[in-house]
Design an enzyme around this catalytic site. Structure first.
Site, mmCIF file in Angstrom:
data_model
loop_
_atom_site.group_PDB
_atom_site.id
_atom_site.type_symbol
_atom_site.label_atom_id
_atom_site.label_comp_id
_atom_site.label_asym_id
_atom_site.label_seq_id
_atom_site.Cartn_x
_atom_site.Cartn_y
_atom_site.Cartn_z
ATOM 1 N N GLY A 1 24.908 55.359 36.484
ATOM 2 C CA GLY A 1 24.433 54.396 37.471
ATOM 3 C C GLY A 1 25.523 53.407 37.818
ATOM 4 O O GLY A 1 26.175 52.854 36.933
ATOM 5 N N HIS B 1 43.233 24.123 53.357
ATOM 6 C CA HIS B 1 44.395 24.946 53.006
ATOM 7 C C HIS B 1 45.132 24.306 51.820
ATOM 8 O O HIS B 1 45.298 23.099 51.777
ATOM 9 C CB HIS B 1 45.347 25.032 54.201
#
Length: 471
Positions: free
Chosen positions: A186, A450
């Site tokens: 899975g 930034h």
């Protein structure tokens, strides 16, 4: 003390305890029934302890690559007992915190297993290890009963866990030692997280998925990127593959793998983790006798948690997918606020984020590109790679991708999908945007700080509209 309440919540997992606290805040006389763990599976055996394990693996990975950062680290190693002990300690701390929060908000804890005997009535059979101050077994009643009993590992014929050689997530979280060879069956979030942890710690890991891609609910591009990274780290992955049977030896397990082309091969490993999903705990609650409507193992509810039986509600995993803790919490809050008569919005499952905390992390919200097209949208799609972001390069994490999907006609953000470092912390920006019905125009005009990884979110939007700067 009277055994009559305004609201009784059955289950004290993330959905249950949050629901009970919100109910108490709204002035309801509230109790929560729990038989084993305050905080439920999530805090004790799921979300939280796995993140502690994965954090240990992340630190270990960085220690192994210290040289990449101009650092030196000698005699790198780990103590699995100590790794597990830390994980269990984190869980214990948070579970204790849940008990404190319930007490602070004057929510009674009833310790035991509840069975509904009539609408608004239940019998609780007492359980062992009751926390201090908890009420015991007996007959209780409430004007409103909310079922929040969570889920358990799904068991497939031939893959039945035995706790020794074939594990569920319970055993996978507390290994005595690191298996040399591991098979994970899975590739959803649970399977991939454990596969990532054990591979990072040094095990040979093979993942088998019956569907065409790993992380099947994710966007195909994101899934493909994650697979490439996981395979680069040494993981073996087989999609379109079935585990036909398991043959147990004294100290090993041999799995027969059947591939899509009809061929098969045998794989011998030390341990197998069965991670084929979960199933809701709806049995032994008396729901059938009350005529509660269910579908495929889940209680059928409307957008406010109401069932077809007046005064009975269901939230979280028992109310169906996505089976996520944060979905359960929000579902519970809107359920009790609806009971109070507040103006609440029904649950919109498209705006529930999904996160997988493997290395690399994966996070998403909304429609994939394929699902958006299936729904009839003409789409604009934006991409931005981590390699174009200064903060990602400085972190030593230049591999990853941010993808956004917009309705070409209206500019509506339909979905966002990410793979790479810390994307589970970034996705909420897009969740907020979708909840505010933000279009590309507002996102383009937003100023992102930034240097941050979040700038990639902005650049992906710009890319969808032909305005990308840094690629």
């Amino acid at each position: 003390m009277s055994n009559a309440y305004d609201i009784i919540v059955i289950g004290a997992g993330p959905g249950g305890y949050v629901t009970a606290i919100r109910a108490a805040q709204l002035g309801f006389k509230t109790a929560v029934v729990e038989k084993k763990h305050l905080g439920g599976i999530c805090l004790n055996w799921g979300c939280i302890p796995t993140k502690a394990l994965l954090r240990s693996a992340e630190v270990y990975h960085h220690m192994e690559h210290a040289k990449d950062f101009g650092l030196s680290a000698d005699k790198i190693g780990f103590d699995m007992d100590a790794v597990v002990k830390r994980s269990r300690g984190v869980s214990k701390q948070l579970a204790t915190g849940v008990g404190f929060l319930l007490k602070k908000n004057k929510v009674d804890v009833i310790w035991g297993s509840a069975k509904l005997t009539a609408p608004g009535k239940m019998t609780v059979t007492g359980a062992d290890d009751a926390p201090k101050g908890a009420l015991g077994g007996g007959d209780y009643s409430a004007k409103h009963v909310i079922v929040a009993t969570g889920a358990r590992p799904r068991v497939l014929p031939g893959l039945e866990p035995d706790g020794k050689q074939v594990w569920t997530y319970f055993e996978a979280m507390v290994p005595d030692e690191l298996p040399k060879k591991l098979l994970v069956v899975g590739s959803g979030a649970i399977g991939i997280e454990f596969a990532s942890f054990y591979r990072t710690m040094g095990a040979e890991v093979t993942v088998v998925e019956v569907l065409p891609q790993i992380l099947p609910v994710e966007d195909a591009e994101i899934s493909a990127h994650a697979r490439k990274r996981l395979e680069k780290a040494g993981m073996k992955i087989h999609t379109d593959t079935k585990v036909a049977k398991l043959d147990k030896g004294k100290d090993s397990v041999t799995a027969t793998l059947e591939f899509k082309d009809g061929k098969s091969e045998k794989l011998t490993v030390d341990k197998v983790i069965s991670a084929v999903g979960v199933v809701g705990n709806i049995e032994k609650l008396g729901l059938e006798d009350l005529g509660v409507k269910t579908d495929r193992g889940c209680v059928v509810t409307d957008g406010l948690g109401r069932t077809n039986v007046k005064g009975l509600y269901a939230i979280g995993d028992v109310a169906g997918p996505p089976m996520l803790a944060h979905k359960a919490e929000h579902e519970g809050v809107i359920c009790v606020e609806g009971i109070k008569g507040l103006d609440v919005h029904p649950m919109d499952k498209l705006k529930i984020p999904g996160c997988t905390y493997c290395n690399p992390q994966v996070a998403s919200v909304g429609l994939t590109e394929a699902k958006a097209k299936e729904a009839g949208y003409k789409v604009r799609v934006g991409h931005f790679p981590f390699i174009g972001n200064g903060k990602a390069i400085a972190l030593g994490e230049p591999e990853g991708l941010v993808k956004t999907v917009f309705d070409d006609k209206t500019g509506q953000l339909l979905g966002a999908h990410m793979v790479g470092a810390e994307v589970t912390e970034l996705i909420q920006g897009f969740v907020v945007a979708m909840n505010l019905e933000t279009t590309e125009e507002e996102l383009i005009h937003a100023v992102f700080p930034h240097p941050t990884l979040s700038e990639m979110m902005h650049e992906s939007v710009l890319d969808a509209y032909g305005r990308v700067i840094h690629t």
